[in-house]
Design a protein around this motif. Structure first.
Motif, PDB file in Angstrom:
ATOM      1  N   ARG A 106       0.822  -1.207   0.000  1.00 57.30           N
ATOM      2  CA  ARG A 106       0.000   0.000   0.000  1.00 57.30           C
ATOM      3  C   ARG A 106       0.855   1.256   0.000  1.00 57.30           C
ATOM      4  N   LYS A 107       1.891   1.291   0.839  1.00 61.74           N
ATOM      5  CA  LYS A 107       2.744   2.477   0.932  1.00 61.74           C
ATOM      6  C   LYS A 107       3.552   2.694  -0.341  1.00 61.74           C
ATOM      7  N   LYS A 108       4.150   1.625  -0.883  1.00 57.96           N
ATOM      8  CA  LYS A 108       4.952   1.767  -2.105  1.00 57.96           C
ATOM      9  C   LYS A 108       4.086   2.158  -3.303  1.00 57.96           C
ATOM     10  N   ALA A 109       2.838   1.709  -3.298  1.00 56.54           N
ATOM     11  CA  ALA A 109       1.917   2.043  -4.388  1.00 56.54           C
ATOM     12  C   ALA A 109       1.210   3.374  -4.141  1.00 56.54           C
ATOM     13  N   ARG A 110       1.455   3.954  -2.965  1.00 55.71           N
ATOM     14  CA  ARG A 110       0.851   5.240  -2.577  1.00 55.71           C
ATOM     15  C   ARG A 110      -0.677   5.176  -2.562  1.00 55.71           C
ATOM     16  N   LEU A 111      -1.184   4.175  -1.847  1.00 54.92           N
ATOM     17  CA  LEU A 111      -2.625   3.981  -1.729  1.00 54.92           C
ATOM     18  C   LEU A 111      -3.048   4.144  -0.278  1.00 54.92           C
TER      19      LEU A 111
ATOM     20  N   ASN B 160      -0.558   6.394 -17.520  1.00 54.15           N
ATOM     21  CA  ASN B 160       0.577   6.554 -16.604  1.00 54.15           C
ATOM     22  C   ASN B 160       0.581   5.458 -15.549  1.00 54.15           C
ATOM     23  N   ARG B 161      -0.598   5.131 -15.028  1.00 50.80           N
ATOM     24  CA  ARG B 161      -0.694   4.056 -14.027  1.00 50.80           C
ATOM     25  C   ARG B 161      -0.288   2.718 -14.632  1.00 50.80           C
ATOM     26  N   MET B 162      -0.709   2.469 -15.877  1.00 56.41           N
ATOM     27  CA  MET B 162      -0.341   1.210 -16.523  1.00 56.41           C
ATOM     28  C   MET B 162       1.172   1.140 -16.742  1.00 56.41           C
ATOM     29  N   ASN B 163       1.781   2.252 -17.128  1.00 55.28           N
ATOM     30  CA  ASN B 163       3.240   2.288 -17.286  1.00 55.28           C
ATOM     31  C   ASN B 163       3.930   2.062 -15.952  1.00 55.28           C
TER      32      ASN B 163
ATOM     33  N   LYS C 264       3.686  -1.600 -15.092  1.00 56.09           N
ATOM     34  CA  LYS C 264       4.659  -2.390 -15.858  1.00 56.09           C
ATOM     35  C   LYS C 264       6.063  -2.209 -15.298  1.00 56.09           C
ATOM     36  N   ASP C 265       6.397  -0.980 -14.901  1.00 53.28           N
ATOM     37  CA  ASP C 265       7.722  -0.730 -14.319  1.00 53.28           C
ATOM     38  C   ASP C 265       7.917  -1.536 -13.044  1.00 53.28           C
ATOM     39  N   PHE C 266       6.913  -1.532 -12.161  1.00 53.43           N
ATOM     40  CA  PHE C 266       7.009  -2.309 -10.921  1.00 53.43           C
ATOM     41  C   PHE C 266       7.167  -3.796 -11.230  1.00 53.43           C
ATOM     42  N   ILE C 267       6.362  -4.306 -12.156  1.00 53.21           N
ATOM     43  CA  ILE C 267       6.420  -5.727 -12.501  1.00 53.21           C
ATOM     44  C   ILE C 267       7.796  -6.080 -13.061  1.00 53.21           C
ATOM     45  N   ASN C 268       8.273  -5.273 -14.005  1.00 51.80           N
ATOM     46  CA  ASN C 268       9.588  -5.537 -14.606  1.00 51.80           C
ATOM     47  C   ASN C 268      10.707  -5.450 -13.576  1.00 51.80           C
ATOM     48  N   ASP C 269      10.670  -4.433 -12.716  1.00 51.91           N
ATOM     49  CA  ASP C 269      11.695  -4.284 -11.680  1.00 51.91           C
ATOM     50  C   ASP C 269      11.669  -5.472 -10.713  1.00 51.91           C
ATOM     51  N   GLY C 270      10.467  -5.905 -10.349  1.00 54.18           N
ATOM     52  CA  GLY C 270      10.338  -7.035  -9.426  1.00 54.18           C
ATOM     53  C   GLY C 270      10.905  -8.314 -10.014  1.00 54.18           C
ATOM     54  N   TRP C 271      10.542  -8.622 -11.263  1.00 55.28           N
ATOM     55  CA  TRP C 271      11.060  -9.841 -11.887  1.00 55.28           C
ATOM     56  C   TRP C 271      12.554  -9.741 -12.122  1.00 55.28           C
ATOM     57  N   GLU C 272      13.048  -8.538 -12.378  1.00 55.97           N
ATOM     58  CA  GLU C 272      14.495  -8.354 -12.561  1.00 55.97           C
ATOM     59  C   GLU C 272      15.234  -8.696 -11.260  1.00 55.97           C
ATOM     60  N   LYS C 273      14.675  -8.288 -10.121  1.00 58.05           N
ATOM     61  CA  LYS C 273      15.280  -8.612  -8.822  1.00 58.05           C
ATOM     62  C   LYS C 273      15.225 -10.122  -8.562  1.00 58.05           C
ATOM     63  N   LEU C 274      14.159 -10.761  -9.013  1.00 55.64           N
ATOM     64  CA  LEU C 274      13.980 -12.193  -8.775  1.00 55.64           C
ATOM     65  C   LEU C 274      14.784 -13.066  -9.744  1.00 55.64           C
ATOM     66  N   LYS C 275      15.203 -12.495 -10.841  1.00 52.24           N
ATOM     67  CA  LYS C 275      15.849 -13.249 -11.932  1.00 52.24           C
ATOM     68  C   LYS C 275      16.958 -14.210 -11.476  1.00 52.24           C
ATOM     69  N   PRO C 276      17.884 -13.782 -10.614  1.00 58.16           N
ATOM     70  CA  PRO C 276      18.964 -14.717 -10.224  1.00 58.16           C
ATOM     71  C   PRO C 276      18.466 -15.930  -9.428  1.00 58.16           C
ATOM     72  N   TYR C 277      17.242 -15.853  -8.917  1.00 63.95           N
ATOM     73  CA  TYR C 277      16.733 -16.905  -8.040  1.00 63.95           C
ATOM     74  C   TYR C 277      15.679 -17.781  -8.720  1.00 63.95           C
ATOM     75  N   LEU C 278      15.391 -17.501  -9.976  1.00 65.67           N
ATOM     76  CA  LEU C 278      14.368 -18.253 -10.689  1.00 65.67           C
ATOM     77  C   LEU C 278      14.877 -19.625 -11.095  1.00 65.67           C
TER      78      LEU C 278
ATOM     79  N   ILE D 153       2.711  -5.203  -6.408  1.00 64.60           N
ATOM     80  CA  ILE D 153       2.293  -3.801  -6.555  1.00 64.60           C
ATOM     81  C   ILE D 153       1.888  -3.547  -8.006  1.00 64.60           C
ATOM     82  N   GLY D 154       2.741  -3.979  -8.939  1.00 61.25           N
ATOM     83  CA  GLY D 154       2.436  -3.768 -10.351  1.00 61.25           C
ATOM     84  C   GLY D 154       1.142  -4.442 -10.764  1.00 61.25           C
ATOM     85  N   GLU D 155       0.959  -5.676 -10.337  1.00 55.22           N
ATOM     86  CA  GLU D 155      -0.267  -6.401 -10.674  1.00 55.22           C
ATOM     87  C   GLU D 155      -1.492  -5.719 -10.073  1.00 55.22           C
TER      88      GLU D 155
END
Length: 128
Positions: free
Chosen positions: A10-15, A95-98, A101-115, A63-65
């Protein structure tokens, strides 16, 4: 085991707090999917650095989802169209959709080494 907290999403998504129940539902839907993509060695590690990175990546994906779901719900009533002319097209929705997508891409990028290694299912041969 992945831990994602409603308050952090909620905080990171500013809700505000009114979204907490919906955020919890998204977390419950997404955690099993995200966990299924991560190698068991990393899911069950005692390394707190790896745990933190995985939790952060999962949080960002969620958050992205969540933002994407909210934007899709709002898009249903945003514009009125007659032929090629649209009235009330909402750029903030784009803007919200972009942002989602940024949150989703950033999240999967962080997870990439552990997939887990990619499933051979995704790399089927073309042709016969």
């Amino acid at each position: 085991m992945i831990t994602v907290k409603v308050e952090r999403v909620r905080k990171k998504a500013r809700l505000d707090e009114s979204f907490e129940e919906d955020i919890q539902e998204t977390i419950e839907e997404m955690i099993p999917f995200i966990e299924s993509k991560i190698d068991e060695v990393y899911l069950n590690t005692d390394d707190t650095s790896i745990q933190s990175i995985i939790n952060l990546g999962a949080t960002e994906v969620i958050i992205g989802e969540f933002i994407k779901e909210q934007s899709n719900d709002e898009d249903d009533s945003v514009s009125l169209g007659v032929g090629p002319i649209k009235i009330g097209e909402n750029s903030s929705s784009k803007n919200r959709m972009n942002r989602a997508k940024d949150f989703i891409n950033d999240g999967w990028e962080k997870l990439k080494p552990y997939l887990k290694d990619e499933d051979p299912f995704y790399f089927g041969t073309m042709g016969g």
